[in-house]
Design a protein around this motif. Structure first.
Motif, PDB file in Angstrom:
ATOM      1  N   ALA A 212      -1.670   2.446  34.247  1.00  0.00           N
ATOM      2  CA  ALA A 212      -0.353   1.862  34.510  1.00  0.00           C
ATOM      3  C   ALA A 212      -0.394   0.367  34.778  1.00  0.00           C
ATOM      4  N   LEU A 213      -1.524  -0.139  35.272  1.00  0.00           N
ATOM      5  CA  LEU A 213      -1.594  -1.528  35.717  1.00  0.00           C
ATOM      6  C   LEU A 213      -1.240  -2.548  34.635  1.00  0.00           C
ATOM      7  N   PRO A 214      -1.746  -2.436  33.406  1.00  0.00           N
ATOM      8  CA  PRO A 214      -1.369  -3.424  32.383  1.00  0.00           C
ATOM      9  C   PRO A 214       0.133  -3.465  32.137  1.00  0.00           C
ATOM     10  N   HIS A 215       0.794  -2.309  32.156  1.00  0.00           N
ATOM     11  CA  HIS A 215       2.250  -2.268  31.974  1.00  0.00           C
ATOM     12  C   HIS A 215       2.961  -2.896  33.166  1.00  0.00           C
ATOM     13  N   GLY A 216       2.388  -2.693  34.366  1.00  0.00           N
ATOM     14  CA  GLY A 216       2.984  -3.294  35.552  1.00  0.00           C
ATOM     15  C   GLY A 216       2.891  -4.805  35.531  1.00  0.00           C
ATOM     16  N   LYS A 217       1.743  -5.323  35.113  1.00  0.00           N
ATOM     17  CA  LYS A 217       1.545  -6.768  35.064  1.00  0.00           C
ATOM     18  C   LYS A 217       2.450  -7.434  34.032  1.00  0.00           C
ATOM     19  N   SER A 218       2.735  -6.720  32.949  1.00  0.00           N
ATOM     20  CA  SER A 218       3.570  -7.288  31.880  1.00  0.00           C
ATOM     21  C   SER A 218       5.060  -7.148  32.173  1.00  0.00           C
ATOM     22  N   GLY A 219       5.411  -6.358  33.201  1.00  0.00           N
ATOM     23  CA  GLY A 219       6.815  -6.158  33.530  1.00  0.00           C
ATOM     24  C   GLY A 219       7.456  -4.989  32.799  1.00  0.00           C
ATOM     25  N   ARG A 220       6.673  -4.283  31.990  1.00  0.00           N
ATOM     26  CA  ARG A 220       7.241  -3.140  31.267  1.00  0.00           C
ATOM     27  C   ARG A 220       7.464  -1.938  32.189  1.00  0.00           C
ATOM     28  N   LEU A 221       6.726  -1.926  33.307  1.00  0.00           N
ATOM     29  CA  LEU A 221       6.913  -0.906  34.330  1.00  0.00           C
ATOM     30  C   LEU A 221       7.035  -1.598  35.687  1.00  0.00           C
ATOM     31  N   ARG A 222       7.710  -0.941  36.618  1.00  0.00           N
ATOM     32  CA  ARG A 222       7.779  -1.441  37.985  1.00  0.00           C
ATOM     33  C   ARG A 222       6.941  -0.508  38.865  1.00  0.00           C
ATOM     34  N   LEU A 223       5.854  -1.042  39.400  1.00  0.00           N
ATOM     35  CA  LEU A 223       4.995  -0.266  40.286  1.00  0.00           C
ATOM     36  C   LEU A 223       5.425  -0.551  41.721  1.00  0.00           C
ATOM     37  N   ILE A 224       5.741   0.505  42.485  1.00  0.00           N
ATOM     38  CA  ILE A 224       6.292   0.256  43.825  1.00  0.00           C
ATOM     39  C   ILE A 224       5.364   0.668  44.963  1.00  0.00           C
ATOM     40  N   ALA A 225       4.417   1.575  44.714  1.00  0.00           N
ATOM     41  CA  ALA A 225       3.519   2.005  45.795  1.00  0.00           C
ATOM     42  C   ALA A 225       2.409   2.870  45.222  1.00  0.00           C
ATOM     43  N   THR A 226       1.346   3.011  46.019  1.00  0.00           N
ATOM     44  CA  THR A 226       0.278   3.932  45.652  1.00  0.00           C
ATOM     45  C   THR A 226       0.388   5.185  46.512  1.00  0.00           C
ATOM     46  N   VAL A 227       0.096   6.332  45.916  1.00  0.00           N
ATOM     47  CA  VAL A 227       0.123   7.584  46.673  1.00  0.00           C
ATOM     48  C   VAL A 227      -1.293   7.956  47.140  1.00  0.00           C
ATOM     49  N   SER A 228      -2.211   7.007  47.011  1.00  0.00           N
ATOM     50  CA  SER A 228      -3.602   7.244  47.390  1.00  0.00           C
ATOM     51  C   SER A 228      -3.828   6.908  48.868  1.00  0.00           C
ATOM     52  N   SER A 229      -5.066   7.094  49.313  1.00  0.00           N
ATOM     53  CA  SER A 229      -5.372   6.942  50.734  1.00  0.00           C
ATOM     54  C   SER A 229      -5.486   5.487  51.175  1.00  0.00           C
ATOM     55  N   ARG A 230      -5.625   4.565  50.228  1.00  0.00           N
ATOM     56  CA  ARG A 230      -5.763   3.151  50.584  1.00  0.00           C
ATOM     57  C   ARG A 230      -5.217   2.284  49.466  1.00  0.00           C
ATOM     58  N   ARG A 231      -4.937   1.041  49.788  1.00  0.00           N
ATOM     59  CA  ARG A 231      -4.494   0.107  48.760  1.00  0.00           C
ATOM     60  C   ARG A 231      -5.605  -0.106  47.738  1.00  0.00           C
ATOM     61  N   ALA A 232      -5.210  -0.294  46.504  1.00  0.00           N
ATOM     62  CA  ALA A 232      -6.195  -0.503  45.441  1.00  0.00           C
ATOM     63  C   ALA A 232      -6.574  -1.972  45.372  1.00  0.00           C
ATOM     64  N   SER A 233      -7.861  -2.243  45.186  1.00  0.00           N
ATOM     65  CA  SER A 233      -8.305  -3.638  45.103  1.00  0.00           C
ATOM     66  C   SER A 233      -7.718  -4.333  43.882  1.00  0.00           C
ATOM     67  N   ALA A 234      -7.382  -3.560  42.841  1.00  0.00           N
ATOM     68  CA  ALA A 234      -6.802  -4.158  41.634  1.00  0.00           C
ATOM     69  C   ALA A 234      -5.319  -4.486  41.800  1.00  0.00           C
ATOM     70  N   ALA A 235      -4.672  -3.889  42.805  1.00  0.00           N
ATOM     71  CA  ALA A 235      -3.253  -4.151  43.056  1.00  0.00           C
ATOM     72  C   ALA A 235      -2.994  -4.095  44.564  1.00  0.00           C
ATOM     73  N   PRO A 236      -3.581  -5.026  45.310  1.00  0.00           N
ATOM     74  CA  PRO A 236      -3.489  -4.981  46.781  1.00  0.00           C
ATOM     75  C   PRO A 236      -2.082  -5.173  47.321  1.00  0.00           C
ATOM     76  N   GLU A 237      -1.165  -5.641  46.493  1.00  0.00           N
ATOM     77  CA  GLU A 237       0.210  -5.847  46.943  1.00  0.00           C
ATOM     78  C   GLU A 237       0.982  -4.531  47.066  1.00  0.00           C
ATOM     79  N   LEU A 238       0.460  -3.465  46.466  1.00  0.00           N
ATOM     80  CA  LEU A 238       1.164  -2.184  46.509  1.00  0.00           C
ATOM     81  C   LEU A 238       0.845  -1.447  47.810  1.00  0.00           C
ATOM     82  N   PRO A 239       1.867  -1.128  48.605  1.00  0.00           N
ATOM     83  CA  PRO A 239       1.616  -0.407  49.866  1.00  0.00           C
ATOM     84  C   PRO A 239       1.298   1.059  49.596  1.00  0.00           C
TER      85      PRO A 239
END
Length: 326
Positions: A212-239
């Motif tokens: 999903a990350l390439p689509h998020g960076k290009s604006g084709r998708l809106r990424l709002i949060a991670t459902v994982s146990s911690r923030r991802a180092s590749a997208a630290p802005e996602l809570p």
């Protein structure tokens, strides 16, 4: 000396000789190429991880580690091959949450038992799962999304990479946590499902961050949060969902190395030490991070405990939602 005592001495001598031979074999491991079985087709997350760690493993241990793809049946064909291989360290598996954790709950019967037939060596990486929305969906935060989802009453559609996939189970955990209802639209893979979200055919997907990350960076998708146990180092802005005030079981896509049960402890330790050394390399960590993976490198005991905990959580939602594999 009586016959019984003599037989006992002979048995001890023979056993001692065998133990010595096994110890020497373990000390010389590996003495030939090692196969790493991937239970999925080339190009997927497991394949990417396997092909990234195989070359440094070859350098660390002095023999070639060869990737072999044996896909099918949700990754269970490949893992079954590993479970039935000789426990000599020359056939390993790169297992995922799919075939290590979920398959036992999705299939009525699988030909291996994760706890009995396999030895976890180390969880290599985890990949985050994120809530990916089509940009036309009027929600930019988790709070806005929860409000919208509850008000929509079965109007929001979500895609998955197939019934019983990690994306499907993650979406069901999300739905259950926020008390909303969505319409499930299964696709044949993560790529087609994300393409459908981008095109506006469906509203959202709880997707693997690596895809999903390439689509998020290009604006084709809106990424709002991670459902994982911690923030991802590749997208630290996602809570995380926890940071956003939503209590739900975390979904971490695990990728780890396993061996057939009965593999000597010395070989397991040698492989574990090599993997940990590799994962401490800043270049390797950066390469994984760029693909959306976070390195782990835990002990066999920790990896085993995480697999069991995930199995308990995912198994419960699979039963509650009556999810079945395609």
């Amino acid at each position: 000396m009586n016959r019984a005592a003599g037989s006992c001495i002979i048995a001890v001598v023979v056993l001692g000789a065998l133990n010595s031979a096994w110890a020497q074999a373990d000390a010389g491991y590996p003495s030939k190429p090692v196969r790493v079985i991937i239970g999925f087709a080339p190009g997927g997350a497991s394949d990417l991880v396997g092909r990234l760690i195989a070359p440094p493993l070859s350098e660390q241990l002095g023999k070639t580690f060869v990737i072999e793809n044996r896909g099918g049946a949700g990754g269970t064909i490949g893992l079954d091959y590993v479970a039935k291989a000789a426990p000599d360290g020359y056939t390993l598996g790169l297992g995922s949450s799919g075939n290590l954790v979920m398959a036992p709950h999705l299939y009525a019967k699988i030909p291996y038992n994760v706890q009995k037939d396999l030895i976890p060596i180390s969880n290599v990486v985890v990949s985050g799962y994120v809530i990916a929305l089509n940009p036309t969906v009027p929600a930019r935060t988790v709070a806005e999304f929860v409000k919208l989802a509850k008000a929509s009453k079965n109007k929001l559609t979500y895609g998955t990479s197939g019934a019983g996939s990690t994306s499907h189970i993650a979406a069901e955990l999300l739905r259950s946590a926020i008390g909303a209802e969505f319409i499930h639209v299964p696709y044949k893979g993560t790529g087609p499902a994300l393409t459908a979200v981008v095109a506006g055919e469906i509203d959202l997907m709880v997707a693997d961050l690596t895809a999903a990350l390439p689509h998020g960076k290009s604006g084709r998708l809106r990424l709002i949060a991670t459902v994982s146990s911690r923030r991802a180092s590749a997208a630290p802005e996602l809570p995380t969902m926890a940071e956003s005030g939503v209590k739900m079981p975390a979904v971490d896509g695990r990728q780890g190395v396993v061996a057939p049960a009965g593999t000597p402890r010395e070989i397991i330790q040698r492989l574990h030490t090599a993997i940990i050394t590799i994962l401490k390399n800043p270049d390797v960590r950066q390469r994984f991070a760029l693909m959306g993976f976070d390195t782990v490198g835990d002990t066999p005991e920790q990896f085993s405990a995480d697999l069991k905990r995930d199995g308990d959580v995912f198994g419960k939602i699979i039963r509650q939602a009556k999810i079945e594999a395609n």
